[in-house]
Write a protein that holds these residues in place. Structure first.
Motif, PDB file in Angstrom:
ATOM      1  N   ALA A   1     -11.341   7.918 -32.855  1.00 24.59           N
ATOM      2  CA  ALA A   1      -9.949   8.357 -32.916  1.00 24.59           C
ATOM      3  C   ALA A   1      -9.693   9.455 -31.884  1.00 24.59           C
ATOM      4  N   GLY A   2      -8.648   9.305 -31.100  1.00 21.75           N
ATOM      5  CA  GLY A   2      -8.292  10.291 -30.097  1.00 21.75           C
ATOM      6  C   GLY A   2      -8.952  10.106 -28.749  1.00 21.75           C
ATOM      7  N   VAL A   3      -9.912   9.187 -28.638  1.00 22.14           N
ATOM      8  CA  VAL A   3     -10.533   8.901 -27.342  1.00 22.14           C
ATOM      9  C   VAL A   3      -9.589   8.000 -26.542  1.00 22.14           C
ATOM     10  N   ARG A   4      -9.231   8.439 -25.350  1.00 19.82           N
ATOM     11  CA  ARG A   4      -8.251   7.714 -24.543  1.00 19.82           C
ATOM     12  C   ARG A   4      -8.933   6.933 -23.422  1.00 19.82           C
ATOM     13  N   LEU A   5      -8.542   5.679 -23.287  1.00 19.71           N
ATOM     14  CA  LEU A   5      -9.011   4.834 -22.195  1.00 19.71           C
ATOM     15  C   LEU A   5      -7.803   4.314 -21.432  1.00 19.71           C
ATOM     16  N   GLY A   6      -7.758   4.592 -20.134  1.00 17.81           N
ATOM     17  CA  GLY A   6      -6.697   4.084 -19.280  1.00 17.81           C
ATOM     18  C   GLY A   6      -7.260   3.170 -18.213  1.00 17.81           C
ATOM     19  N   LEU A   7      -6.614   2.041 -17.999  1.00 20.80           N
ATOM     20  CA  LEU A   7      -6.992   1.099 -16.952  1.00 20.80           C
ATOM     21  C   LEU A   7      -5.756   0.776 -16.129  1.00 20.80           C
ATOM     22  N   GLU A   8      -5.914   0.700 -14.809  1.00 16.15           N
ATOM     23  CA  GLU A   8      -4.772   0.412 -13.951  1.00 16.15           C
ATOM     24  C   GLU A   8      -5.220  -0.386 -12.743  1.00 16.15           C
ATOM     25  N   TRP A   9      -4.520  -1.477 -12.487  1.00 18.26           N
ATOM     26  CA  TRP A   9      -4.761  -2.314 -11.305  1.00 18.26           C
ATOM     27  C   TRP A   9      -3.700  -2.001 -10.272  1.00 18.26           C
ATOM     28  N   THR A  10      -4.109  -1.755  -9.035  1.00 20.84           N
ATOM     29  CA  THR A  10      -3.169  -1.435  -7.966  1.00 20.84           C
ATOM     30  C   THR A  10      -3.248  -2.482  -6.859  1.00 20.84           C
ATOM     31  N   ASN A  11      -2.135  -2.644  -6.155  1.00 27.80           N
ATOM     32  CA  ASN A  11      -2.096  -3.598  -5.047  1.00 27.80           C
ATOM     33  C   ASN A  11      -1.110  -3.100  -3.997  1.00 27.80           C
ATOM     34  N   SER A  12      -1.377  -3.411  -2.746  1.00 27.16           N
ATOM     35  CA  SER A  12      -0.524  -2.968  -1.652  1.00 27.16           C
ATOM     36  C   SER A  12       0.769  -3.774  -1.608  1.00 27.16           C
ATOM     37  N   VAL A  13       1.900  -3.079  -1.483  1.00 27.12           N
ATOM     38  CA  VAL A  13       3.205  -3.719  -1.332  1.00 27.12           C
ATOM     39  C   VAL A  13       3.586  -3.795   0.140  1.00 27.12           C
ATOM     40  N   SER A  14       3.428  -2.699   0.847  1.00 33.01           N
ATOM     41  CA  SER A  14       3.669  -2.681   2.291  1.00 33.01           C
ATOM     42  C   SER A  14       2.800  -1.601   2.910  1.00 33.01           C
ATOM     43  N   ALA A  15       2.520  -1.768   4.196  1.00 33.67           N
ATOM     44  CA  ALA A  15       1.657  -0.802   4.882  1.00 33.67           C
ATOM     45  C   ALA A  15       1.947  -0.821   6.365  1.00 33.67           C
ATOM     46  N   HIS A  16       1.896   0.353   6.962  1.00 39.30           N
ATOM     47  CA  HIS A  16       1.964   0.487   8.417  1.00 39.30           C
ATOM     48  C   HIS A  16       0.784   1.353   8.835  1.00 39.30           C
ATOM     49  N   TYR A  17      -0.176   0.743   9.522  1.00 42.67           N
ATOM     50  CA  TYR A  17      -1.428   1.413   9.864  1.00 42.67           C
ATOM     51  C   TYR A  17      -1.351   2.041  11.248  1.00 42.67           C
ATOM     52  N   ASN A  18      -1.923   3.228  11.374  1.00 37.81           N
ATOM     53  CA  ASN A  18      -2.101   3.813  12.700  1.00 37.81           C
ATOM     54  C   ASN A  18      -3.242   3.090  13.396  1.00 37.81           C
ATOM     55  N   GLY A  19      -2.984   2.533  14.557  1.00 39.38           N
ATOM     56  CA  GLY A  19      -4.025   1.855  15.308  1.00 39.38           C
ATOM     57  C   GLY A  19      -4.550   0.615  14.611  1.00 39.38           C
ATOM     58  N   TYR A  20      -5.865   0.365  14.744  1.00 39.58           N
ATOM     59  CA  TYR A  20      -6.532  -0.774  14.124  1.00 39.58           C
ATOM     60  C   TYR A  20      -7.273  -0.310  12.873  1.00 39.58           C
ATOM     61  N   GLN A  21      -7.002  -0.957  11.728  1.00 41.07           N
ATOM     62  CA  GLN A  21      -7.662  -0.577  10.488  1.00 41.07           C
ATOM     63  C   GLN A  21      -7.849  -1.799   9.601  1.00 41.07           C
ATOM     64  N   LEU A  22      -8.787  -1.664   8.647  1.00 38.44           N
ATOM     65  CA  LEU A  22      -8.917  -2.664   7.607  1.00 38.44           C
ATOM     66  C   LEU A  22      -7.702  -2.624   6.690  1.00 38.44           C
ATOM     67  N   GLY A  23      -7.271  -3.804   6.222  1.00 37.66           N
ATOM     68  CA  GLY A  23      -6.146  -3.874   5.310  1.00 37.66           C
ATOM     69  C   GLY A  23      -6.540  -3.491   3.894  1.00 37.66           C
ATOM     70  N   ARG A  24      -5.605  -2.865   3.186  1.00 39.32           N
ATOM     71  CA  ARG A  24      -5.823  -2.470   1.806  1.00 39.32           C
ATOM     72  C   ARG A  24      -5.618  -3.690   0.913  1.00 39.32           C
ATOM     73  N   ASP A  25      -6.621  -3.998   0.109  1.00 40.65           N
ATOM     74  CA  ASP A  25      -6.505  -5.092  -0.857  1.00 40.65           C
ATOM     75  C   ASP A  25      -6.032  -4.522  -2.191  1.00 40.65           C
ATOM     76  N   ASP A  26      -6.834  -4.649  -3.217  1.00 40.85           N
ATOM     77  CA  ASP A  26      -6.436  -4.099  -4.512  1.00 40.85           C
ATOM     78  C   ASP A  26      -7.431  -3.033  -4.956  1.00 40.85           C
ATOM     79  N   GLY A  27      -7.105  -2.394  -6.065  1.00 43.41           N
ATOM     80  CA  GLY A  27      -7.951  -1.326  -6.565  1.00 43.41           C
ATOM     81  C   GLY A  27      -7.934  -1.269  -8.075  1.00 43.41           C
ATOM     82  N   LEU A  28      -8.896  -0.574  -8.646  1.00 45.15           N
ATOM     83  CA  LEU A  28      -9.004  -0.380 -10.085  1.00 45.15           C
ATOM     84  C   LEU A  28      -9.180   1.099 -10.375  1.00 45.15           C
ATOM     85  N   ASN A  29      -8.323   1.639 -11.230  1.00 42.46           N
ATOM     86  CA  ASN A  29      -8.455   3.006 -11.723  1.00 42.46           C
ATOM     87  C   ASN A  29      -8.826   2.970 -13.194  1.00 42.46           C
TER      88      ASN A  29
END
Length: 365
Positions: free
Chosen positions: A329-357
């Protein structure tokens, strides 16, 4: 390659919630622990505690990157080769493990201490375009077995390498500004101490890519302002934050650019023990200032300061869980999935896929 997750800095990366209950709530029978009273898992410094209360927590972040981008468009290794690079990154995985320790000195001031560890793994490939003046970059191909580095190489000129170890440590104070029946507002003033290495080298003595170092190497100011409110089963909020280097360069001769972010979210309690959330975040990060002060490569985009930072918009879906009875009781668990909507990269970079928090915490006095 992109370092936002690392800073997040997320602090990546890294929103809002209500201090202990939604600012407005008219449910006749509220659960003992409101799942929507904490922000989505990808948000830090989101709530204060009552005087004398402790919170012990653990946070985990995983982000993946793939595909080569220039500006807002996907590009190819051949295009990067014709731009002067002999190698390009192909994939990257970044993981962060963080302790989240909070103590309320008073109802209006909560202190926070967050040490962390980092690990990163990057895949590289040849562009197929030869550049004699970049032959120094072939040091990347010679193996990375020292200073926490690992290296695997195949016969087609591709290889992977990684770094891992202690990251930077954040110490912060959260102070209440407004607390009434309509909304809550608090500020955070944090300092990031440069406890993560910025001098990791390849086996040939050259520095690893800037973004593969484990910290910033500078003392950084981390302010934020958080607004939260709620009504019945709904809660919502917004946060503005920044990460500002307080030194022009670190011991290795460079500093990461300033980062500014804003995020907003809403959550709904679907059951006494669970809420669901959506979140939208914006981040702007400048490129790297200065330059490595020792031997380093110029073979790939990740070796040059102009190929860091940009402007990014991400969306996230999350769930917060908190048992109302029993041993957890009272122990909190948070899960969140993230994903890129738009991006403008400086120079050449790897693209952002998804993430897990993920966040796991328990408060007591």
């Amino acid at each position: 390659m992109n370092r936002l997750g690392k800073h997040f800095i997320c602090l990546s990366p890294l929103a809002l919630a209500i201090s202990s209950t939604p600012a407005l709530s008219h449910d006749s029978a509220l659960p003992a622990y409101l799942p929507e009273s904490h922000a989505p898992a990808g948000v830090m410094a989101d709530h204060l505690h009552q005087q004398g209360e402790w919170m012990l927590g653990y946070r985990y972040l995983r982000e993946t990157f793939s595909g080569l981008y220039s500006g807002s468009h996907k590009t190819t290794a051949a295009a990067a080769g014709h731009a002067g690079y002999s190698m390009v990154p192909t994939t990257m995985t970044m993981e962060m493990h963080m302790l989240d320790i909070m103590y309320a000195v008073s109802d209006s001031l909560t202190l926070m201490f967050m040490p962390q560890t980092m690990s990163m793994e990057m895949g590289m490939a040849m562009t197929g375009v030869s550049h004699d003046h970049h032959m120094g970059g072939m040091g990347e191909m010679s193996g990375m077995n020292g200073d926490g580095m690992g290296h695997d190489m195949d016969m087609h000129g591709s290889h992977s390498h990684g770094t891992s170890g202690t990251g930077d440590t954040v110490v912060a104070g959260l102070f209440r500004i407004v607390d009434n029946r309509g909304y809550k507002l608090h500020g955070t003033l944090g300092i990031s101490a440069p406890t993560g290495d910025v001098d990791l080298k390849n086996a040939d003595g050259t520095f690893v890519h800037y973004g593969m170092q484990l910290g910033t190497g500078t003392w950084d100011l981390m302010p934020s302002l958080t607004y939260t409110s709620g009504h019945n089963r709904l809660s919502w909020g917004a946060q503005a934050n920044a990460r500002l280097p307080m030194q022009e360069e670190n011991d290795s001769g460079f500093s990461f650019g300033e980062r500014y972010g804003a995020t907003a979210w809403g959550a709904y309690r679907v059951a006494d023990w669970m809420s669901i959330s959506t979140r939208l975040g914006y981040t702007k990060q400048h490129d790297i200032n200065g330059h490595y002060n020792g031997p380093h490569n110029h073979a790939s985009p990740s070796d040059l300061q102009g190929n860091y930072g940009g402007e990014f918009v991400d969306a996230a879906l999350g769930v917060n869980l908190v048992p109302q009875a029993g041993p957890f009781a009272g122990v909190r668990l948070g899960l969140e999935w993230t994903n890129s909507v738009s991006a403008h990269y400086n120079g050449y970079q790897l693209g952002r896929d998804d993430g897990l928090n993920m966040s796991l915490s328990y408060a007591f006095d």
